[in-house]
Motif scaffolding. Structure first.
Motif, mmCIF file in Angstrom:
data_model
loop_
_atom_site.group_PDB
_atom_site.id
_atom_site.type_symbol
_atom_site.label_atom_id
_atom_site.label_comp_id
_atom_site.label_asym_id
_atom_site.label_seq_id
_atom_site.Cartn_x
_atom_site.Cartn_y
_atom_site.Cartn_z
ATOM 1 N N GLN A 132 0.828 -1.209 0.000
ATOM 2 C CA GLN A 132 0.000 0.000 0.000
ATOM 3 C C GLN A 132 0.863 1.260 0.000
ATOM 4 O O GLN A 132 0.571 2.233 -0.703
ATOM 5 C CB GLN A 132 -0.895 -0.020 1.245
ATOM 6 C CG GLN A 132 -1.840 1.152 1.284
ATOM 7 C CD GLN A 132 -3.267 0.689 1.460
ATOM 8 O OE1 GLN A 132 -3.520 -0.355 2.073
ATOM 9 N NE2 GLN A 132 -4.196 1.443 0.923
ATOM 10 N N LYS B 229 -3.967 3.671 -9.867
ATOM 11 C CA LYS B 229 -2.552 3.816 -10.233
ATOM 12 C C LYS B 229 -2.161 2.912 -11.398
ATOM 13 O O LYS B 229 -1.122 3.101 -12.018
ATOM 14 C CB LYS B 229 -1.656 3.492 -9.026
ATOM 15 C CG LYS B 229 -1.748 4.488 -7.864
ATOM 16 C CD LYS B 229 -1.066 5.785 -8.209
ATOM 17 C CE LYS B 229 -1.271 6.901 -7.208
ATOM 18 N NZ LYS B 229 -0.486 6.819 -6.021
ATOM 19 N N VAL B 230 -2.991 1.891 -11.683
ATOM 20 C CA VAL B 230 -2.599 0.902 -12.696
ATOM 21 C C VAL B 230 -2.814 1.428 -14.109
ATOM 22 O O VAL B 230 -3.874 1.959 -14.436
ATOM 23 C CB VAL B 230 -3.402 -0.414 -12.516
ATOM 24 C CG1 VAL B 230 -3.175 -1.359 -13.695
ATOM 25 C CG2 VAL B 230 -3.001 -1.110 -11.220
ATOM 26 N N ILE C 28 -5.318 -4.126 -1.591
ATOM 27 C CA ILE C 28 -4.479 -2.927 -1.622
ATOM 28 C C ILE C 28 -5.353 -1.744 -2.070
ATOM 29 O O ILE C 28 -5.360 -1.372 -3.248
ATOM 30 C CB ILE C 28 -3.290 -3.088 -2.603
ATOM 31 C CG1 ILE C 28 -2.574 -4.430 -2.414
ATOM 32 C CG2 ILE C 28 -2.315 -1.934 -2.475
ATOM 33 C CD1 ILE C 28 -1.508 -4.714 -3.474
ATOM 34 N N LEU D 185 -5.136 0.902 -5.312
ATOM 35 C CA LEU D 185 -4.298 0.342 -6.391
ATOM 36 C C LEU D 185 -4.838 0.697 -7.780
ATOM 37 O O LEU D 185 -4.096 1.161 -8.655
ATOM 38 C CB LEU D 185 -4.227 -1.190 -6.231
ATOM 39 C CG LEU D 185 -3.551 -1.948 -7.387
ATOM 40 C CD1 LEU D 185 -2.051 -1.713 -7.382
ATOM 41 C CD2 LEU D 185 -3.837 -3.442 -7.312
ATOM 42 N N THR D 186 -6.133 0.488 -7.981
ATOM 43 C CA THR D 186 -6.712 0.562 -9.332
ATOM 44 C C THR D 186 -6.407 1.873 -10.039
ATOM 45 O O THR D 186 -6.061 1.866 -11.221
ATOM 46 C CB THR D 186 -8.243 0.350 -9.256
ATOM 47 O OG1 THR D 186 -8.469 -0.794 -8.451
ATOM 48 C CG2 THR D 186 -8.826 0.109 -10.628
ATOM 49 N N ILE E 31 2.325 1.756 -3.465
ATOM 50 C CA ILE E 31 1.329 2.307 -4.386
ATOM 51 C C ILE E 31 1.117 3.802 -4.130
ATOM 52 O O ILE E 31 0.964 4.608 -5.040
ATOM 53 C CB ILE E 31 -0.007 1.509 -4.219
ATOM 54 C CG1 ILE E 31 0.166 0.117 -4.806
ATOM 55 C CG2 ILE E 31 -1.182 2.217 -4.845
ATOM 56 C CD1 ILE E 31 0.665 0.111 -6.230
ATOM 57 N N GLU F 143 -7.735 -4.775 -5.469
ATOM 58 C CA GLU F 143 -8.101 -3.483 -4.862
ATOM 59 C C GLU F 143 -8.551 -3.671 -3.411
ATOM 60 O O GLU F 143 -8.304 -2.827 -2.556
ATOM 61 C CB GLU F 143 -9.196 -2.827 -5.708
ATOM 62 C CG GLU F 143 -9.767 -1.534 -5.140
ATOM 63 C CD GLU F 143 -8.821 -0.335 -5.235
ATOM 64 O OE1 GLU F 143 -7.977 -0.313 -6.152
ATOM 65 O OE2 GLU F 143 -8.929 0.570 -4.378
#
Ligand code: ATP
Length: 214
Positions: A125, A159-160, A153, A156-157, A128, A150
């Motif tokens: 986390q 940032k992907v 963490i 996350l989404t 990220i 997600e």
């Protein structure tokens, strides 16, 4: 300064034992699609998740990596993990790089298999949170379920960024196996890497004496 755009830096960590065309295609596509100004290849001395494997000496892997990236001026070998004691967690690497490049944006690059394993990394986390984007290139057989990830963490989404590229069924392990079995491997690696492997005779030992489970 007004109007000045932050430099965008890609960070690509790996064992690179050996570096192969999958790595180079991931790096080049990420550089193009994420508009990265430079790309730092972070060679990991002793990856925390590969403790069970026998890994080639760092000096050899550094030679191979330099051979792989040497003809691209925007690709750089980053020694940050080589110069500090382990364990070499990505989160610490990124923290150090943010200190070195305070006004840059940091994009961390991984394959889909690594994205799947991300919850098992050290402080995922925080990693990220530290980065501006996570460039992911899918890999055959990976199991990426962003909704499930997600939950493990949160955050996350957003940032992907998935990198569009063909699925490449190429891994360093498979290349090591090919070499030790005397099978063709030449075009799985860049020409300079092929020459170096042949010249130094690396990976030519029978597979069983490298103590790897298949
Ligand atoms: P090994 O087979 O020894 O586990 P590897 O080929 O996975 O090695 P690494 O150095 O461990 O290579 O990988 C560094 C990063 O490159 C990881 O994030 C991995 O997911 C990614 N990667 C490697 N090969 C590919 C590929 N063919 N497609 C997409 N990503 C890849």
């Amino acid at each position: 300064m007004a109007g000045m755009k932050a430099q965008r830096i890609g960070v690509f960590g790996g064992t690179f034992d050996p570096p192969h065309v999958g790595h180079l295609i991931l790096a080049a596509e990420a550089q193009d699609q994420l508009r990265l100004d430079r790309l730092l290849w972070v060679l990991t001395p002793d990856p925390p998740h590969k403790q069970d494997q026998s890994i080639s000496p760092l000096s050899i892997r550094m030679k191979l990596l330099l051979a792989a990236i040497g003809d691209n001026p925007s690709f750089e070998l980053c020694r940050v993990d080589m110069e500090r004691p382990g364990p070499h967690y990505a989160v610490d690497t990124v923290q150090i790089l943010k200190g070195q490049f305070p006004s840059s944006e940091i994009y961390y690059l991984i394959g889909g298999d690594s994205l799947h394993d991300l919850p098992t990394w050290h402080q995922p986390q925080r990693l990220i949170h530290l980065i501006d984007g996570l460039g992911v290139m899918r890999r055959p057989g990976d199991e990426v379920d962003l909704r499930e990830l997600e939950q493990k963490i949160p955050g996350l989404t957003v940032k992907v960024c998935f990198i569009e590229a063909p699925l490449l069924e190429i891994s360093a392990r498979q290349i090591r196996q090919r070499i030790s079995a005397g099978r063709a491997y030449r075009y799985y690696v860049p020409p300079a890497v092929y020459r170096l492997i042949e010249e130094l005779g690396i990976y030519h030992l029978p597979f069983s004496s490298r103590q790897e489970a298949s």
